[in-house]
Design a protein around this motif. Structure first.
Motif, PDB file in Angstrom:
ATOM      1  N   ILE A 138      38.286  30.638  49.513  1.00  0.00           N
ATOM      2  CA  ILE A 138      38.871  30.951  48.205  1.00  0.00           C
ATOM      3  C   ILE A 138      38.864  32.468  48.033  1.00  0.00           C
ATOM      4  O   ILE A 138      37.853  33.129  48.289  1.00  0.00           O
ATOM      5  CB  ILE A 138      38.124  30.248  47.044  1.00  0.00           C
ATOM      6  N   ASP A 139      39.999  32.974  47.639  1.00  0.00           N
ATOM      7  CA  ASP A 139      40.157  34.389  47.315  1.00  0.00           C
ATOM      8  C   ASP A 139      39.585  34.586  45.912  1.00  0.00           C
ATOM      9  O   ASP A 139      40.062  33.963  44.952  1.00  0.00           O
ATOM     10  CB  ASP A 139      41.676  34.701  47.337  1.00  0.00           C
ATOM     11  N   VAL A 140      38.556  35.403  45.777  1.00  0.00           N
ATOM     12  CA  VAL A 140      38.030  35.665  44.429  1.00  0.00           C
ATOM     13  C   VAL A 140      38.250  37.117  43.998  1.00  0.00           C
ATOM     14  O   VAL A 140      37.549  37.625  43.128  1.00  0.00           O
ATOM     15  CB  VAL A 140      36.547  35.229  44.257  1.00  0.00           C
TER      16      VAL A 140
ATOM     17  N   GLY B  23      36.480  39.884  46.976  1.00  0.00           N
ATOM     18  CA  GLY B  23      36.112  39.254  48.242  1.00  0.00           C
ATOM     19  C   GLY B  23      36.489  37.797  48.284  1.00  0.00           C
ATOM     20  O   GLY B  23      37.362  37.340  47.529  1.00  0.00           O
ATOM     21  N   TYR B  24      35.828  37.071  49.143  1.00  0.00           N
ATOM     22  CA  TYR B  24      36.133  35.661  49.392  1.00  0.00           C
ATOM     23  C   TYR B  24      34.840  34.870  49.557  1.00  0.00           C
ATOM     24  O   TYR B  24      33.817  35.427  49.970  1.00  0.00           O
ATOM     25  CB  TYR B  24      36.922  35.500  50.694  1.00  0.00           C
ATOM     26  N   ALA B  25      34.912  33.574  49.255  1.00  0.00           N
ATOM     27  CA  ALA B  25      33.843  32.653  49.657  1.00  0.00           C
ATOM     28  C   ALA B  25      34.447  31.755  50.731  1.00  0.00           C
ATOM     29  O   ALA B  25      35.634  31.413  50.669  1.00  0.00           O
ATOM     30  CB  ALA B  25      33.360  31.826  48.473  1.00  0.00           C
TER      31      ALA B  25
ATOM     32  N   ASN C 141      43.311  36.590  55.878  1.00  0.00           N
ATOM     33  CA  ASN C 141      42.607  35.875  54.799  1.00  0.00           C
ATOM     34  C   ASN C 141      43.588  35.199  53.842  1.00  0.00           C
ATOM     35  O   ASN C 141      43.368  34.061  53.426  1.00  0.00           O
ATOM     36  CB  ASN C 141      41.717  36.841  54.010  1.00  0.00           C
ATOM     37  N   HIS C 142      44.676  35.900  53.503  1.00  0.00           N
ATOM     38  CA  HIS C 142      45.637  35.301  52.570  1.00  0.00           C
ATOM     39  C   HIS C 142      46.378  34.124  53.194  1.00  0.00           C
ATOM     40  O   HIS C 142      46.613  33.125  52.525  1.00  0.00           O
ATOM     41  CB  HIS C 142      46.618  36.356  52.043  1.00  0.00           C
ATOM     42  N   ILE C 143      46.735  34.235  54.466  1.00  0.00           N
ATOM     43  CA  ILE C 143      47.394  33.106  55.137  1.00  0.00           C
ATOM     44  C   ILE C 143      46.452  31.904  55.145  1.00  0.00           C
ATOM     45  O   ILE C 143      46.840  30.780  54.822  1.00  0.00           O
ATOM     46  CB  ILE C 143      47.843  33.497  56.569  1.00  0.00           C
TER      47      ILE C 143
ATOM     48  N   GLU D 235      40.076  39.573  41.723  1.00  0.00           N
ATOM     49  CA  GLU D 235      40.528  39.287  40.355  1.00  0.00           C
ATOM     50  C   GLU D 235      42.029  39.003  40.297  1.00  0.00           C
ATOM     51  O   GLU D 235      42.494  38.221  39.471  1.00  0.00           O
ATOM     52  CB  GLU D 235      40.161  40.453  39.437  1.00  0.00           C
ATOM     53  N   HIS D 236      42.818  39.603  41.220  1.00  0.00           N
ATOM     54  CA  HIS D 236      44.270  39.380  41.202  1.00  0.00           C
ATOM     55  C   HIS D 236      44.616  37.909  41.467  1.00  0.00           C
ATOM     56  O   HIS D 236      45.707  37.463  41.142  1.00  0.00           O
ATOM     57  CB  HIS D 236      45.000  40.298  42.188  1.00  0.00           C
ATOM     58  N   ALA D 237      43.679  37.165  42.079  1.00  0.00           N
ATOM     59  CA  ALA D 237      43.946  35.758  42.400  1.00  0.00           C
ATOM     60  C   ALA D 237      43.929  34.867  41.158  1.00  0.00           C
ATOM     61  O   ALA D 237      44.515  33.785  41.166  1.00  0.00           O
ATOM     62  CB  ALA D 237      42.921  35.250  43.420  1.00  0.00           C
TER      63      ALA D 237
HETATM   64 FE   LIG Z   1      44.324  37.982  47.246  1.00  0.00          FE
END
Ligand SMILES: [Fe+2]
Length: 139
Positions: free
Chosen positions: A96-98, A62-64, A13-15, A100-102
């Motif tokens: 998009i990484d949602v 999580g992510y959208a 997911n991060h890549i 909170e650390h993002a």
């Molecule tokens: Fe992240």
């Protein structure tokens, strides 16, 4: 299973997220994805608003995602924690990484400001490439 989902998903997911952003303006490079967004959502702004709404709806971490479903149709989804759309047989185009650390260091708890700023740096050329790859897999 859980460890693979959390750690393997986290890497994937991060890549996908970091490769999906660019410091140059790529808006005119969305190609066929642009046409598909207009067809599915009416216009890019309408897509953005629906994507923003989904990204805001993620409770916790999580992510959208913008994905392509089994019928080759664009679909916006969310995933919890480090889950990926692949396990739902959806092909990822954009994410998009949602967590909170993002965004917390820059935007504090203003996730909506982060989502808006992220949208300004989306790499549309990359997203279109993913979109075309997804279509190949569906045909
Ligand atoms: Fe992240």
């Amino acid at each position: 299973q859980k460890s693979i989902r959390n750690n393997g998903g986290g890497v994937y997911n991060h890549i996908f997220y970091f490769n999906g952003m660019s410091d140059s303006d790529t808006r005119c490079k969305a190609g066929k994805l642009h046409d598909a967004l207009v067809k599915e959502f009416g216009c890019v702004e309408a897509f953005y608003h629906e994507f923003e709404e989904k990204a805001m709806s993620v409770f916790g971490s999580g992510y959208a995602w913008l994905t392509v479903d089994q019928n080759g149709k664009l679909k916006i989804i969310t995933t919890a924690n480090q889950d990926t759309p692949i396990v739902q047989n959806l092909c990822p185009v954009l994410t998009i990484d949602v967590w909170e650390h993002a965004y917390y260091l820059k935007h504090y708890n203003e996730r909506i400001a982060y989502i808006y700023n992220w949208f300004q740096v989306v790499d549309w050329e990359c997203a279109n490439m993913h979109y075309l790859e997804c279509l190949k897999c569906r045909n």
